[in-house]
Structure formats: C-alpha cells, structure tokens
Design a protein around this motif. Structure first.
Motif, short mmCIF file in Angstrom:
data_model
loop_
_atom_site.label_atom_id
_atom_site.label_comp_id
_atom_site.label_asym_id
_atom_site.label_seq_id
_atom_site.Cartn_x
_atom_site.Cartn_y
_atom_site.Cartn_z
N LEU A 248 11.72 -0.31 27.90
CA LEU A 248 12.79 -0.23 29.03
C LEU A 248 12.08 -0.95 30.30
N VAL A 249 12.51 -1.74 30.80
CA VAL A 249 12.22 -2.05 32.07
C VAL A 249 13.15 -1.73 33.48
N LEU A 266 8.52 8.12 30.95
CA LEU A 266 9.43 7.25 31.84
C LEU A 266 8.61 6.66 33.13
N PHE A 267 7.36 7.70 33.34
CA PHE A 267 6.61 7.26 34.64
C PHE A 267 5.66 6.17 34.41
N ARG A 268 6.05 5.09 34.36
CA ARG A 268 5.27 3.93 33.79
C ARG A 268 5.55 2.69 34.60
N SER A 269 4.47 1.80 34.85
CA SER A 269 4.87 0.66 35.73
C SER A 269 5.77 -0.41 35.14
N THR A 270 5.66 -0.40 33.90
CA THR A 270 6.67 -1.48 33.16
C THR A 270 8.08 -0.75 33.41
N LEU A 271 8.38 0.33 33.51
CA LEU A 271 9.87 0.72 33.81
C LEU A 271 9.93 0.61 35.45
N SER A 272 9.99 -0.32 35.97
CA SER A 272 10.13 -0.82 37.27
C SER A 272 11.14 -0.22 38.20
N SER A 273 12.41 -0.15 37.55
CA SER A 273 13.67 0.46 38.14
C SER A 273 13.97 1.59 37.46
N MET A 274 13.98 2.86 38.13
CA MET A 274 14.43 4.02 37.38
C MET A 274 15.47 4.72 38.54
N THR A 294 -5.82 3.41 32.17
CA THR A 294 -4.28 3.68 32.03
C THR A 294 -3.59 4.09 33.13
N ALA A 295 -3.98 3.63 34.27
CA ALA A 295 -3.37 4.02 35.64
C ALA A 295 -2.14 3.37 35.64
N VAL A 296 -1.18 4.17 36.36
CA VAL A 296 0.31 3.68 36.64
C VAL A 296 0.18 2.85 37.96
N VAL A 297 0.49 1.63 37.92
CA VAL A 297 0.57 0.84 39.04
C VAL A 297 1.81 0.06 39.24
N TYR A 298 2.50 0.51 40.23
CA TYR A 298 3.84 0.01 40.44
C TYR A 298 3.66 -1.15 41.27
N GLY A 299 4.44 -2.33 41.26
CA GLY A 299 4.15 -3.62 41.89
C GLY A 299 5.47 -3.73 42.89
#
Length: 417
Positions: A248-249, A266-274, A294-299
């Motif tokens: 899921l993105v 669900l708290f992962r940077s690849t899921l950029s729109s939640m 494994t840090a969650v880095v949102y862009g």
C-alpha cells in the motif's frame, strides 16, 4: 472497343474493392448509427460538440468519426476496437441520452469510455458479451440500476471505472473471477451490501468510496493492493486485517466506524498517504524503530490524517517529517516531541494541526521564526501556545478559545492515570 470496356469494368471493380476494403464492417456501422441515435450533445451548437464529425454519408468512419479507433487497414472490412463517447474536454458539457445495447454489436471492442455528461438509464447488460474488452470507463454521469453481472465475466477486463453515477445494488461474488482486473473504481454511487470476501487476486487499485457498504474489511484483501479507498461508507471493525498489505502507498478509511488500535505496520514511509480521520480508533501511535536502518522517514508530499478519533497517550516521533499532518480532535497528552517542532520550523512539515487535544507543551526555542509556508494550530490544549495566536493558522472549526479550561485538563489527566 471491347478492350476499353473491359479495362473500364476492371477499373470499376478495383475501385469498388478498394472502397469496400477501406470501409467499416456494416454491423459496426449500423451499431454506431444506433449509438448516435440514443445520445446527443448537451450543447449541439458548441464548437466542441462531439457528434459534429459523425456523418454517416462518408465511406470510412474510421478516419473521420471522433472517438473511434479501428483495426489496421490490412484487415478488411475494418472493425471498431476503441470507442470514446464524448470529447472529455474541460469546456465540453458532454452528452445526454442513454447507452444503446447495440454497443454489444461492436464485437472487436477493447475499450469503451464514456466521458462526463448527463447520460441516464442502465448500463446495457449486453456489454458482457464483448469478450475482448480490457477497459470499461463510464464515469461522471447519471447511470442507474445495478452493475450488470455479465460485466464480471469479461475474461480480459483490466480496468473497470463506473464512479460518480447513481448505481445501486451489490458487488457480486463472481467478481473474483476477473483474473486480469487491476483497477476497480466504483466510488460515489449508491452501492450497498458487504465487500465480497474474495476480490481479484492481482488487484492494484480499489476505490469503493462514498457508497453505502457495510460490514468489516476482509482478511483476504488482495496482497497486491497499492491504492485502497473505502471512505464514506458504513464499515466497522478492527484494522488488523490490513497488516499484510505491505504494498500500500495510499490508504483512505476515513468517515466510517472503524475501531481499535492502528496497526504499527501502517506507520511506514512507503505508505505516504494515510487517511483514517473520523472513525472510533483508540490507542496511540507507536514508538519509532530503534535501529537507524529501519527509521521511518516521510518525504515530500506525504499526508497522514488521524484527526477526529479517540487516540490517547503521548505522541512519539514516528510521524515527524510528514508534510501534511492532522492529529487534531483526539486525546493526546504530554509534550510534543522536539522532532515535530524541528520539522515545522525547518519547513519539512508544512501543515501540523494539534488543536483539541490535551497536549501540555510545544518546546520552541526562543528566536525561531515560523516559515510563512507553514500552517500550525495548537489551540484548545492544556497549555498556553508558545506562539502568538495571530501566528497560528487554525481552521474556523478550532474555535476562538486558545486553551482548555484547567478543570478539563485536570479531570482528563486524572481519568487517564
């Protein structure tokens, strides 16, 4: 003399053969005429009127009719392979009328597209006989009735978009047989019932938003999903069924009746729109991973909306860096982690709504200036905002009170102890 007559006859035969070869199959020609008779331009005098080019006195509609594509000229007579009804231009009002069952006579059709307009009536069930169809897009009109079950037997269907109509009924379980289906968009209709237990196994895009679906999300959701929207329905239950959807993105579950905690996966940077707002979700947000690897880095462009739920506890730094972040109207407590503050003041987070919580602090270093591009709202918490009110960009729904009454904060903190 006889030779001249023979040559003239030969030339006539050749010209007739060429004309017939360049022409359209008579069954398709007749079907196009029926389609034209059942539809009309909303504004026929418009320079962008769609049917202006549909002149049935021409010998070769393939080269003159707007919206149709035909098989190559090496196959005679030619067949219609793609039909787009309407220009799709932003300044075009579109078409009115109904869809003719004669569409089913275009037996080589691979794409059927209806642009925005006010076409009414049912979707002809005969469309289900067009076994070569890979794209059916009949959006933004006023189509009524149920989705013909025959559509769910099309063996080559890749994309089905029936969104923004007035369709009713349920999704039949036979949809699972559409093994080639990758995109299903049927949002903004009046569909009801439960989401089928089995959906096409390789579905990538699923939009069921703004209908009247009820029940729970199924554990058997396709693992291939990258886009999932079921917002604005009557769905309920926990979200743990989503833990396996690692591709899921984009996820929109807003405006339903979901409850329980938000899965930490669900708290992962690849899921950029939640978008999980306006549900009954409880619990808090998880701690960030301990390992930097494994840090969650949102862009840039990331959006997370958890507003209008029942979330509690202290915020963690896991959502720091999200460009647009809505955490308002929950029950968060404690001080906002410094990671959020830094992300706001360096301009990475451009919108941060924290109003209507029980937050006790927002640690701002003296002398820091809020970037003009940032919208920050801290009102109605258990603190005096460290920024002057005029520097906060709060929506009207936040109200005019800057802080919560002290008795609310003490009573809430006592009840949560």
């Amino acid at each position: 003399m006889v030779m001249k007559l023979f040559l003239l006859l030969l030339l006539f035969v050749l010209l007739s053969t060429i004309q017939q070869a360049q022409g359209l199959n008579p069954i398709d020609f007749s079907a196009l005429r029926d389609i034209k008779n059942s539809l009309t331009d909303i504004n026929p005098s418009s320079p962008n009127a769609f049917f202006t080019s549909w002149n049935f006195t021409v010998s070769d509609p393939c080269s003159t009719f707007a919206g149709i594509s035909c098989s190559t000229s090496s196959f005679f007579p030619r067949r219609v392979t793609s039909l787009t009804l309407g220009s799709g231009l932003s300044d075009s009002p579109g078409l009115a009328g109904t869809l003719s069952p004669s569409i089913a006579n275009l037996s080589e059709l691979t794409q059927l597209i209806l642009c925005a307009g006010i076409v009414t009536g049912p979707i002809p069930s005969q469309i289900g006989t067009l076994k070569n169809l890979s794209v059916v897009s009949l959006t933004n009109n006023r189509l009524t009735g149920s989705i013909p079950t025959s559509i769910f037997t099309l063996p080559n269907l890749h994309t089905l978009d029936l969104s923004h109509n007035q369709l009713t009924g349920t999704i039949p379980g036979s949809i699972s047989g559409l093994t080639e289906l990758k995109v299903l968009i049927i949002g903004s209709n009046k569909l009801n019932g439960e989401i089928p237990r089995l959906l096409p196994a390789e579905l990538l895009h699923l939009d069921l938003s703004n209908n009247q679906f009820s029940g729970m999300l199924k554990k058997s959701m396709p693992l291939t999903l990258r886009y999932l929207s079921v917002s604005g329905n009557r769905l309920w239950g926990p979200l743990n069924v989503l833990e396996s959807l690692s591709e899921l993105v984009y996820l929109d579950l807003s405006m339903n009746h979901f409850s329980g905690p938000i899965p930490s996966s669900l708290f992962r940077s690849t899921l950029s729109s939640m978008f999980l707002q306006r549900n009954y979700l409880t619990g808090g947000v998880p701690q960030p991973p301990l390992s930097p690897s494994t840090a969650v880095v949102y862009g840039s462009g990331s959006t997370v909306d958890l507003s209008h739920n029942l979330l509690t506890g202290k915020l963690t730094g896991i959502l720091a860096g999200v460009e647009t972040l809505f955490l308002n109207n929950n029950r968060f407590t404690g001080e906002v982690p410094k990671e959020y503050v830094e992300s706001v003041f360096n301009g990475n987070t451009k919108t941060l709504y924290l109003q209507h919580n029980y937050i006790s602090g927002f640690p701002v270093e003296s002398g820091l200036l809020l970037p003009d591009s940032v919208a920050l709202c801290l009102s109605y918490n258990c603190m005096v905002p460290p920024l002057p009110v005029e520097f906060m960009a709060c929506p009207a729904s936040a109200g005019e009170e800057v802080s919560r009454p002290a008795n609310q904060c003490s009573a809430f903190n006592t009840s949560m102890a």
